[in-house]
Design an enzyme around this catalytic site. Structure first.
Site, PDB file in Angstrom:
ATOM      1  N   CYS A 166     -24.208  39.679  28.762  1.00  0.00           N
ATOM      2  CA  CYS A 166     -23.230  40.086  29.775  1.00  0.00           C
ATOM      3  C   CYS A 166     -24.047  40.583  30.956  1.00  0.00           C
ATOM      4  O   CYS A 166     -24.606  41.672  30.902  1.00  0.00           O
ATOM      5  CB  CYS A 166     -22.318  41.194  29.246  1.00  0.00           C
ATOM      6  SG  CYS A 166     -21.196  41.821  30.524  1.00  0.00           S
TER       7      CYS A 166
ATOM      8  N   CYS B 251     -22.184  43.801  32.827  1.00  0.00           N
ATOM      9  CA  CYS B 251     -22.070  45.119  32.169  1.00  0.00           C
ATOM     10  C   CYS B 251     -22.620  45.027  30.749  1.00  0.00           C
ATOM     11  O   CYS B 251     -23.817  44.860  30.579  1.00  0.00           O
ATOM     12  CB  CYS B 251     -20.651  45.680  32.255  1.00  0.00           C
ATOM     13  SG  CYS B 251     -19.298  44.577  31.835  1.00  0.00           S
ATOM     14  N   SER B 252     -21.763  45.132  29.736  1.00  0.00           N
ATOM     15  CA  SER B 252     -22.290  45.148  28.362  1.00  0.00           C
ATOM     16  C   SER B 252     -21.291  44.560  27.377  1.00  0.00           C
ATOM     17  O   SER B 252     -21.240  44.964  26.225  1.00  0.00           O
ATOM     18  CB  SER B 252     -22.633  46.580  27.964  1.00  0.00           C
ATOM     19  OG  SER B 252     -21.515  47.425  28.169  1.00  0.00           O
ATOM     20  N   CYS B 253     -20.471  43.601  27.828  1.00  0.00           N
ATOM     21  CA  CYS B 253     -19.429  43.016  26.977  1.00  0.00           C
ATOM     22  C   CYS B 253     -20.055  42.388  25.725  1.00  0.00           C
ATOM     23  O   CYS B 253     -21.097  41.731  25.799  1.00  0.00           O
ATOM     24  CB  CYS B 253     -18.653  41.973  27.764  1.00  0.00           C
ATOM     25  SG  CYS B 253     -17.812  42.698  29.190  1.00  0.00           S
TER      26      CYS B 253
END
Lengths: 199, 222
Positions: free
Chosen positions: A104, A107-109
């Site tokens: 991702c 962000c941090s999906c």
């Protein structure tokens, strides 16, 4: 002037989290038992063992595998595997010609329902920056040499769809049952930064 | 917004540090800020796009220096002030000071949170909206540089790709992040060759797939 305008935005982290928690609890915006249940779920219940059992099932049950690749969200929801950061899921199968890897960049999906919360490296700036540009370099660092004849396909999960890699079942695992196979499947192999090997 | 969060393709961030047998949380404050964020969400104070927009507004030098969950703290602090849930004095003191006014909603029942951790919480919009693109269509990712939140990263803007799958209709993050008008539209997996993105030195077979909304793309002749 308020003291907040002078302080380092990253100072007093523990105190500030405690303050935020105390006042939100006092005002009834959140409840302690809810906070405890959330921590318990993500620390003790979900984790890569769930994804590993899905992978092992796909390796041993061709009908399940085809449903999983066709419509992972519904297939997993029928098994009770759904929820926050895991309602819309795609499973991407590695083959001799195609290696999938997930990032991702924004962000941090990450598929929480299948892998739990992501490791720090997955959320780090170097991984997010490099994965789409130099996936082969990352794979080499992680110990995976990928032939030029294989397409490396990086999935950037920038919208609401979460991705799980279905790794290649290792040679020599023919006699193993589902539980033994699940033991072989690592978190990183389902992110696509590793391959599954016999112990 | 062309912010620091949009990292795809950047260089020089150093090695990827991996921790053997990493715990889920490293400290109690990480557990607490994670749980507070997840618990506060469904009360209706804000949506995930507003959270992301707020994180992206962290000053770049701070964003890069922050530990992962410190960004969550900065985000939740900003949200509770922006949404008038708490005052700065309350954040500083950790005590409820304001007794009247403020935007307070009751805590979300435990069962609802438990449900959301293991049942579908759909971001999809159940509306019949026409898809602008079909699988196999050649597209151009628009050269968009909005000042607001968006989910089209810089590294694919102006690049040519191909639609490989239609995921159905979702809210548009750009407007949802700002409490703006509802603009549900189709989201697709779109495939770009590594050479289209990074030039001729990229591996010939490699590709990047990314999920894009209708508004992020225009047609190219097939």
């Amino acid at each position: 002037m308020s003291k907040s305008s002078h302080r380092d935005p990253l100072s007093d982290t523990q105190l500030r989290v405690k303050a935020l928690e105390s006042v939100l609890l006092e005002k009834g915006v959140v409840k302690q038992e809810t906070l405890d249940a959330i921590i318990d779920n993500y620390e003790n219940k979900v984790g890569p063992h769930i994804g590993a059992s899905v992978v092992a099932k796909a390796w041993t049950d061709p009908d399940f595998k085809s449903r999983l690749l066709e419509n992972a969200s519904d297939t997993l929801a029928e098994m009770g595997l759904s929820g926050i950061e895991g309602t819309h899921v795609e499973v991407k199968e590695n083959t001799a010609e195609l290696h999938n890897m997930v990032v991702c960049t924004l962000c941090s999906c990450y598929p929480w329902t299948l892998l739990g919360l992501p490791p720090t490296w997955y959320k780090s700036t170097p991984y997010r920056a490099r994965a789409v540009r130099d996936p082969r370099g990352i794979l080499a660092e992680f110990g995976v040499k990928m032939s030029e004849n294989v397409e490396v396909r990086v999935w950037d999960s920038n919208a609401e769809i979460r991705y799980l890699v279905l790794p290649i079942r290792p040679a020599g695992s023919e006699g193993l049952g589902e539980d033994e196979l699940a033991e072989l499947v690592t978190r990183d192999s389902m992110i696509g930064t590793a391959v599954v090997e016999m112990n | 917004m062309n912010g620091i969060h949009d990292l795809g393709g950047m260089d020089n961030f150093g090695i990827i540090n991996r921790e053997e047998n990493e715990p889920v949380f490293h400290d109690d404050w990480e557990r607490q800020i994670f749980a507070l964020t997840i618990a506060a969400f469904p009360a209706g104070y804000c949506n995930v796009d507003e959270m992301r927009r707020t994180t992206e507004c962290i000053e770049p030098a701070v964003y890069l220096r922050a530990k992962y969950y410190q960004k969550w703290l900065l985000t939740l602090e900003s949200i509770v002030l922006e949404k008038n849930i708490l005052t700065q004095e309350e954040l500083d003191s950790g005590r409820s000071i304001r007794t009247e006014g403020g935007n307070l909603l009751p805590a979300v029942p435990d069962e609802m949170i438990q449900y959301a951790m293991s049942n579908p919480v759909s971001a999809r919009v159940e509306k019949e909206i026409e898809a602008k693109f079909q699988t196999g269509d050649k597209i151009l990712a628009k050269n968009l540089n909005p000042l607001h939140h968006t989910r089209i990263p810089r590294f694919i803007r102006g690049k040519r790709g191909e639609i490989i799958q239609d995921h159905g209709v979702f809210l548009l993050a750009d407007t949802n992040a700002h409490g703006g008008q509802d603009k549900p539209q189709h989201v697709y997996s779109v495939k770009f060759t590594a050479r289209e993105l990074w030039g001729e030195e990229a591996a010939a077979k490699d590709t990047v797939c990314i999920d894009l909304h209708d508004d992020y793309m225009e047609h190219l002749p097939n």
